[in-house]
Design a protein around this motif. Sequence first.
Motif, short mmCIF file in Angstrom:
data_model
loop_
_atom_site.label_atom_id
_atom_site.label_comp_id
_atom_site.label_asym_id
_atom_site.label_seq_id
_atom_site.Cartn_x
_atom_site.Cartn_y
_atom_site.Cartn_z
N PRO A 57 -25.46 24.50 -21.08
CA PRO A 57 -26.73 24.14 -20.45
C PRO A 57 -26.76 24.57 -18.98
N ARG A 58 -27.94 25.01 -18.53
CA ARG A 58 -28.02 25.53 -17.15
C ARG A 58 -28.36 24.39 -16.19
N ILE A 59 -27.42 23.42 -16.17
CA ILE A 59 -27.57 22.27 -15.27
C ILE A 59 -26.59 22.46 -14.12
N MET B 84 -19.86 27.50 -15.09
CA MET B 84 -19.63 28.02 -16.45
C MET B 84 -20.77 28.94 -16.90
N ASP B 85 -21.71 29.22 -16.01
CA ASP B 85 -22.93 29.94 -16.41
C ASP B 85 -22.68 31.45 -16.49
N ALA B 86 -22.22 31.88 -17.65
CA ALA B 86 -21.89 33.30 -17.84
C ALA B 86 -23.13 34.16 -18.01
N LEU B 87 -24.24 33.57 -18.48
CA LEU B 87 -25.47 34.37 -18.57
C LEU B 87 -25.84 34.83 -17.16
N SER B 88 -25.73 33.92 -16.19
CA SER B 88 -26.08 34.28 -14.81
C SER B 88 -25.07 35.27 -14.23
N SER B 89 -23.78 35.03 -14.44
CA SER B 89 -22.80 35.92 -13.80
C SER B 89 -22.94 37.34 -14.34
N ALA C 166 -38.35 38.45 -12.82
CA ALA C 166 -37.53 38.14 -11.64
C ALA C 166 -36.69 36.90 -11.90
N GLY C 167 -35.91 36.95 -12.98
CA GLY C 167 -34.90 35.92 -13.24
C GLY C 167 -33.63 36.32 -12.49
N VAL C 168 -32.48 35.98 -13.05
CA VAL C 168 -31.23 36.25 -12.34
C VAL C 168 -31.01 37.77 -12.16
N ALA C 169 -31.15 38.54 -13.24
CA ALA C 169 -30.92 39.99 -13.15
C ALA C 169 -31.97 40.65 -12.26
N PHE D 126 -42.75 41.33 -10.33
CA PHE D 126 -43.61 40.27 -10.84
C PHE D 126 -42.88 39.54 -11.96
N ASP D 127 -43.40 38.39 -12.28
CA ASP D 127 -42.86 37.55 -13.35
C ASP D 127 -44.02 36.71 -13.84
N VAL D 128 -43.87 36.14 -15.03
CA VAL D 128 -44.96 35.28 -15.51
C VAL D 128 -44.78 33.85 -15.04
N ARG D 129 -43.56 33.50 -14.56
CA ARG D 129 -43.35 32.14 -14.07
C ARG D 129 -43.83 32.06 -12.63
N PRO D 130 -44.81 31.17 -12.37
CA PRO D 130 -45.41 31.12 -11.03
C PRO D 130 -44.39 30.80 -9.94
N GLY E 273 -36.32 24.02 -19.43
CA GLY E 273 -35.06 24.64 -19.03
C GLY E 273 -35.24 25.73 -17.98
N GLY E 274 -36.50 26.00 -17.56
CA GLY E 274 -36.72 27.01 -16.53
C GLY E 274 -36.96 28.40 -17.09
N TYR E 275 -37.07 28.52 -18.42
CA TYR E 275 -37.34 29.84 -19.01
C TYR E 275 -38.83 30.06 -19.19
N ALA E 276 -39.19 31.36 -19.38
CA ALA E 276 -40.60 31.67 -19.63
C ALA E 276 -40.94 31.35 -21.07
N LYS E 277 -42.20 30.91 -21.32
CA LYS E 277 -42.70 30.79 -22.69
C LYS E 277 -43.32 32.13 -23.05
N ALA F 68 -53.40 41.94 -21.91
CA ALA F 68 -53.93 42.02 -20.55
C ALA F 68 -52.84 42.49 -19.58
N GLN F 69 -51.62 42.01 -19.81
CA GLN F 69 -50.52 42.39 -18.94
C GLN F 69 -50.23 43.90 -19.07
N GLN F 70 -50.18 44.39 -20.32
CA GLN F 70 -49.91 45.82 -20.54
C GLN F 70 -50.98 46.68 -19.89
N THR G 28 -36.59 43.53 -16.84
CA THR G 28 -35.62 42.48 -17.21
C THR G 28 -36.28 41.32 -17.93
N ALA G 29 -37.52 41.52 -18.41
CA ALA G 29 -38.28 40.37 -18.95
C ALA G 29 -37.77 39.95 -20.32
N LEU G 30 -37.40 38.68 -20.44
CA LEU G 30 -36.87 38.16 -21.70
C LEU G 30 -37.41 36.77 -21.96
N VAL G 31 -37.54 36.44 -23.25
CA VAL G 31 -37.88 35.09 -23.68
C VAL G 31 -36.78 34.72 -24.68
P1 NAD Z 1 -34.25 35.39 -18.84
O1 NAD Z 1 -33.13 36.39 -18.83
O2 NAD Z 1 -34.53 34.61 -20.07
O3 NAD Z 1 -35.61 36.17 -18.44
C1 NAD Z 1 -35.69 37.03 -17.35
C2 NAD Z 1 -37.03 36.85 -16.68
O4 NAD Z 1 -38.07 37.44 -17.48
C3 NAD Z 1 -37.44 35.41 -16.44
O5 NAD Z 1 -37.62 35.21 -15.05
C4 NAD Z 1 -38.75 35.27 -17.21
O6 NAD Z 1 -39.67 34.40 -16.57
C5 NAD Z 1 -39.25 36.70 -17.21
N1 NAD Z 1 -40.28 37.02 -18.22
C6 NAD Z 1 -40.40 36.62 -19.52
N2 NAD Z 1 -41.49 37.16 -20.09
C7 NAD Z 1 -42.09 37.93 -19.15
C8 NAD Z 1 -43.25 38.73 -19.13
N3 NAD Z 1 -44.04 38.88 -20.20
N4 NAD Z 1 -43.56 39.38 -17.97
C9 NAD Z 1 -42.78 39.26 -16.87
N5 NAD Z 1 -41.68 38.50 -16.82
C10 NAD Z 1 -41.34 37.83 -17.94
O7 NAD Z 1 -34.10 34.37 -17.63
P2 NAD Z 1 -32.85 34.10 -16.67
O8 NAD Z 1 -32.79 35.17 -15.66
O9 NAD Z 1 -31.64 33.87 -17.50
O10 NAD Z 1 -33.23 32.73 -15.94
C11 NAD Z 1 -34.49 32.16 -16.00
C12 NAD Z 1 -34.56 30.94 -15.12
O11 NAD Z 1 -33.47 30.04 -15.24
C13 NAD Z 1 -34.63 31.28 -13.66
O12 NAD Z 1 -35.59 30.45 -13.08
C14 NAD Z 1 -33.32 30.89 -13.11
O13 NAD Z 1 -33.37 30.59 -11.75
C15 NAD Z 1 -33.05 29.69 -13.93
N6 NAD Z 1 -31.63 29.36 -13.88
C16 NAD Z 1 -31.27 28.09 -13.52
C17 NAD Z 1 -29.94 27.75 -13.43
C18 NAD Z 1 -29.51 26.38 -13.01
O14 NAD Z 1 -28.35 26.14 -12.80
N7 NAD Z 1 -30.39 25.45 -12.88
C19 NAD Z 1 -28.97 28.69 -13.70
C20 NAD Z 1 -29.37 29.97 -14.09
C21 NAD Z 1 -30.71 30.30 -14.18
#
Ligand code: NAD
Length: 366
Positions: free
Chosen positions: A120-122, A128-133, A174-177, A195-199, A224-228, A237-239, A255-258
């Motif tokens: 969990p990203r707490i 331990m957050d290997a996704l971020s590293s 604009a997530g971690v990567a 840009f990112d979809v998360r405000p 959890g802080g992820y995009a829906k 509209a985005q395309q 880097t956009a992921l859900v």
């Molecule tokens: P991710 O790899 O799942 O996604 C990457 C980015 O793509 C995200 O910012 C997401 O909003 C964006 N995205 C998704 N669909 C999109 C679209 N259609 N157009 C544009 N952008 C789009 O996300 P991630 O990088 O692993 O992390 C996401 C969030 O989690 C961040 O806010 C990060 O700060 C947070 N986080 C928190 C902790 C913690 O300890 N609390 C640790 C790591 C990450």
Amino acid sequence: MRIVVPREAAAGEGRVALVPDAIGRLTPAGFEVVVERGAGAAAGFPDEDYAAAGATLSESAGLLDGAHGVVRVSRPSAEEVAAMAPGTVLIGFLAPLTDPEGIEHLRRHGVVAFAMESVPRITRAQAMDALSSQATVAGYKAVLIAADRVQKMFPLLMTAAGTIAPARVLVMGAGVAGLQAIATARRLGAVVSAFDVRPAVKEQVESLGAKFLELGVRGEETEGGYAKELTPEQQAAQQAALEERVPEFDIVITTALVPGRPAPKLIAASTVGQMRSGSCIVDLAAEAGGNCELTNPGQEIVRDGVTIVGFTNLPSLMAADASRLYARNVSALLQHLAPEGELTLDFDDDITGGACVARPTDEVAT
Ligand code: NAD
């Protein structure tokens, strides 16, 4: 607790789960570490360094004999799983969302499996957050690859021979990567938009000296802080908005992921056709299908003069530092699961219960 570090066998995987430094810290903390010969070679860590750090080296035959735990980067082979005694703890990137059969296979063999993706990203689990590293390494490397492919320098240069305009870089997501890509491109002197979809992200983008590109599409954020995932109308509209804006840029890093879903398609094939010849797209979402319609996962292609890089192993291309960071993440999880080297699994704990993706059914009942 006796921990085994196998040599990674997946094609293109250069990382190793524990580096010698990490072993030097785990041994006094009550762990005995066995490393398969050659496990660190591709990342630049020779067997002698492991031995000097206190590890025992082993051939692949009999590697798992007497093991209480196995730590690795990617999923184990079926033979490796078969060699694990019931109750063995396994830690690695196990792809729980995309490989449910693999997880079921582990459960059937009585393996107690912890997926690094599921930690969990707490705040308590940040170490331990290997996704971020690994995303940090990927974001950095993506910019270096793009810088190498384009025929253009990044910084503004004013010389006696004339002025060179700075490269224009667009970072999508604009997530971690993405944030690391923005910072790296800025350090090289590029003019960066993102840009990112998360405000919530706008402020972070601007604090790194990049411009936030307004496309008029706002998504939602999960707890959890992820995009829906966007609705099909929002995606269209985005395309369409991007079709107009993308051709302004020399380099696009996507880097956009859900989580658990195919990557959103942000760049249509027709948009690539509008880009200047010599531009480059590096698609970090390639493993989930790519953010660009033309991305070929694992490959680099050139279409209409535009280079599209879809490598799926970017952290592995910086294997030494990626392994150093990953080893820190794995060590922190190990020490959480086995304080003082004694396995103490409390599945009611957020981290232990959250990261566990398979365990023998009888334990589920308790
Ligand atoms: P991710 O790899 O799942 O996604 C990457 C980015 O793509 C995200 O910012 C997401 O909003 C964006 N995205 C998704 N669909 C999109 C679209 N259609 N157009 C544009 N952008 C789009 O996300 P991630 O990088 O692993 O992390 C996401 C969030 O989690 C961040 O806010 C990060 O700060 C947070 N986080 C928190 C902790 C913690 O300890 N609390 C640790 C790591 C990450």
